[in-house]
Scaffold this motif. Structure first.
Motif, PDB file in Angstrom:
ATOM      1  N   GLN A   1       0.837  -1.207   0.000  1.00  0.00           N
ATOM      2  CA  GLN A   1       0.000   0.000   0.000  1.00  0.00           C
ATOM      3  C   GLN A   1       0.870   1.254   0.000  1.00  0.00           C
ATOM      4  O   GLN A   1       1.886   1.317   0.688  1.00  0.00           O
ATOM      5  CB  GLN A   1      -0.923  -0.001   1.211  1.00  0.00           C
ATOM      6  CG  GLN A   1      -2.002   1.060   1.118  1.00  0.00           C
ATOM      7  CD  GLN A   1      -3.106   0.845   2.137  1.00  0.00           C
ATOM      8  OE1 GLN A   1      -2.937   0.107   3.100  1.00  0.00           O
ATOM      9  NE2 GLN A   1      -4.232   1.484   1.927  1.00  0.00           N
ATOM     10  N   LEU A   2       0.510   2.220  -0.813  1.00  0.00           N
ATOM     11  CA  LEU A   2       1.178   3.508  -1.002  1.00  0.00           C
ATOM     12  C   LEU A   2       2.514   3.386  -1.739  1.00  0.00           C
ATOM     13  O   LEU A   2       3.250   4.357  -1.845  1.00  0.00           O
ATOM     14  CB  LEU A   2       1.349   4.259   0.312  1.00  0.00           C
ATOM     15  CG  LEU A   2       0.055   4.537   1.084  1.00  0.00           C
ATOM     16  CD1 LEU A   2       0.355   5.255   2.381  1.00  0.00           C
ATOM     17  CD2 LEU A   2      -0.932   5.327   0.235  1.00  0.00           C
ATOM     18  N   GLU A   3       2.821   2.207  -2.269  1.00  0.00           N
ATOM     19  CA  GLU A   3       4.052   2.002  -3.024  1.00  0.00           C
ATOM     20  C   GLU A   3       3.773   2.231  -4.516  1.00  0.00           C
ATOM     21  O   GLU A   3       2.708   1.897  -5.020  1.00  0.00           O
ATOM     22  CB  GLU A   3       4.567   0.582  -2.809  1.00  0.00           C
ATOM     23  CG  GLU A   3       5.879   0.292  -3.487  1.00  0.00           C
ATOM     24  CD  GLU A   3       6.380  -1.126  -3.196  1.00  0.00           C
ATOM     25  OE1 GLU A   3       7.565  -1.360  -3.443  1.00  0.00           O
ATOM     26  OE2 GLU A   3       5.595  -1.984  -2.752  1.00  0.00           O
ATOM     27  N   ALA A   4       4.755   2.783  -5.206  1.00  0.00           N
ATOM     28  CA  ALA A   4       4.670   2.970  -6.655  1.00  0.00           C
ATOM     29  C   ALA A   4       5.885   2.316  -7.294  1.00  0.00           C
ATOM     30  O   ALA A   4       6.975   2.358  -6.731  1.00  0.00           O
ATOM     31  CB  ALA A   4       4.620   4.447  -7.004  1.00  0.00           C
ATOM     32  N   LYS A   5       5.672   1.701  -8.453  1.00  0.00           N
ATOM     33  CA  LYS A   5       6.778   1.087  -9.185  1.00  0.00           C
ATOM     34  C   LYS A   5       6.617   1.384 -10.664  1.00  0.00           C
ATOM     35  O   LYS A   5       5.504   1.470 -11.175  1.00  0.00           O
ATOM     36  CB  LYS A   5       6.796  -0.428  -8.988  1.00  0.00           C
ATOM     37  CG  LYS A   5       7.261  -0.843  -7.612  1.00  0.00           C
ATOM     38  CD  LYS A   5       7.535  -2.321  -7.547  1.00  0.00           C
ATOM     39  CE  LYS A   5       8.033  -2.688  -6.162  1.00  0.00           C
ATOM     40  NZ  LYS A   5       8.214  -4.118  -6.000  1.00  0.00           N
ATOM     41  N   SER A   6       7.752   1.511 -11.334  1.00  0.00           N
ATOM     42  CA  SER A   6       7.727   1.669 -12.782  1.00  0.00           C
ATOM     43  C   SER A   6       8.198   0.360 -13.410  1.00  0.00           C
ATOM     44  O   SER A   6       8.894  -0.437 -12.782  1.00  0.00           O
ATOM     45  CB  SER A   6       8.596   2.845 -13.215  1.00  0.00           C
ATOM     46  OG  SER A   6       9.913   2.682 -12.778  1.00  0.00           O
ATOM     47  N   PHE A   7       7.794   0.157 -14.656  1.00  0.00           N
ATOM     48  CA  PHE A   7       8.079  -1.102 -15.334  1.00  0.00           C
ATOM     49  C   PHE A   7       8.044  -0.890 -16.838  1.00  0.00           C
ATOM     50  O   PHE A   7       7.459   0.074 -17.337  1.00  0.00           O
ATOM     51  CB  PHE A   7       7.063  -2.177 -14.925  1.00  0.00           C
ATOM     52  CG  PHE A   7       5.626  -1.722 -15.021  1.00  0.00           C
ATOM     53  CD1 PHE A   7       4.910  -1.875 -16.201  1.00  0.00           C
ATOM     54  CD2 PHE A   7       5.002  -1.125 -13.936  1.00  0.00           C
ATOM     55  CE1 PHE A   7       3.589  -1.451 -16.297  1.00  0.00           C
ATOM     56  CE2 PHE A   7       3.691  -0.696 -14.023  1.00  0.00           C
ATOM     57  CZ  PHE A   7       2.984  -0.858 -15.205  1.00  0.00           C
ATOM     58  N   ASP A   8       8.688  -1.811 -17.559  1.00  0.00           N
ATOM     59  CA  ASP A   8       8.645  -1.815 -19.015  1.00  0.00           C
ATOM     60  C   ASP A   8       7.485  -2.703 -19.456  1.00  0.00           C
ATOM     61  O   ASP A   8       7.259  -3.770 -18.871  1.00  0.00           O
ATOM     62  CB  ASP A   8       9.942  -2.363 -19.605  1.00  0.00           C
ATOM     63  CG  ASP A   8      11.113  -1.421 -19.385  1.00  0.00           C
ATOM     64  OD1 ASP A   8      10.903  -0.199 -19.353  1.00  0.00           O
ATOM     65  OD2 ASP A   8      12.246  -1.913 -19.237  1.00  0.00           O
ATOM     66  N   ILE A   9       6.793  -2.266 -20.490  1.00  0.00           N
ATOM     67  CA  ILE A   9       5.650  -3.007 -20.999  1.00  0.00           C
ATOM     68  C   ILE A   9       5.524  -2.690 -22.484  1.00  0.00           C
ATOM     69  O   ILE A   9       5.917  -1.609 -22.924  1.00  0.00           O
ATOM     70  CB  ILE A   9       4.371  -2.629 -20.208  1.00  0.00           C
ATOM     71  CG1 ILE A   9       3.196  -3.523 -20.573  1.00  0.00           C
ATOM     72  CG2 ILE A   9       4.028  -1.165 -20.369  1.00  0.00           C
ATOM     73  CD1 ILE A   9       1.998  -3.363 -19.636  1.00  0.00           C
TER      74      ILE A   9
END
Length: 78
Positions: A36-44
């Motif tokens: 909760q309240l975590e953000a992540k970036s990723f390739d897609i």
């Protein structure tokens, strides 16, 4: 090969604002887990579909599919 092109690779992000744990499940089977309240970036890849799944209690297997979202519908990563 006529007209086959590799889909465009995108850099996107997701933020879990409302659930104890959210899992992003990608078409190729890999998963990203966010507290909760975590953000992540990723390739897609453009056009790829991701299931957004909520775990209400990490110690229980109960899961709810919140939505199925296309790559282009995620926010762009910074």
């Amino acid at each position: 090969m006529s007209g086959s092109r590799q889909p465009q690779k995108l850099r996107k992000m997701y933020r879990n604002d409302g659930y104890p744990v959210v899992i992003l499940k990608f078409e190729d089977g890999h998963q990203i887990k966010l507290a909760q309240l975590e953000a992540k970036s990723f390739d897609i890849y453009s056009g790829e579909t991701v299931k957004i799944i909520a775990l209400h209690d990490p110690k229980h297997p109960d899961r709810d599919v919140l939505e199925t979202r296309k790559a282009d519908d995620f926010a762009d990563a910074d």
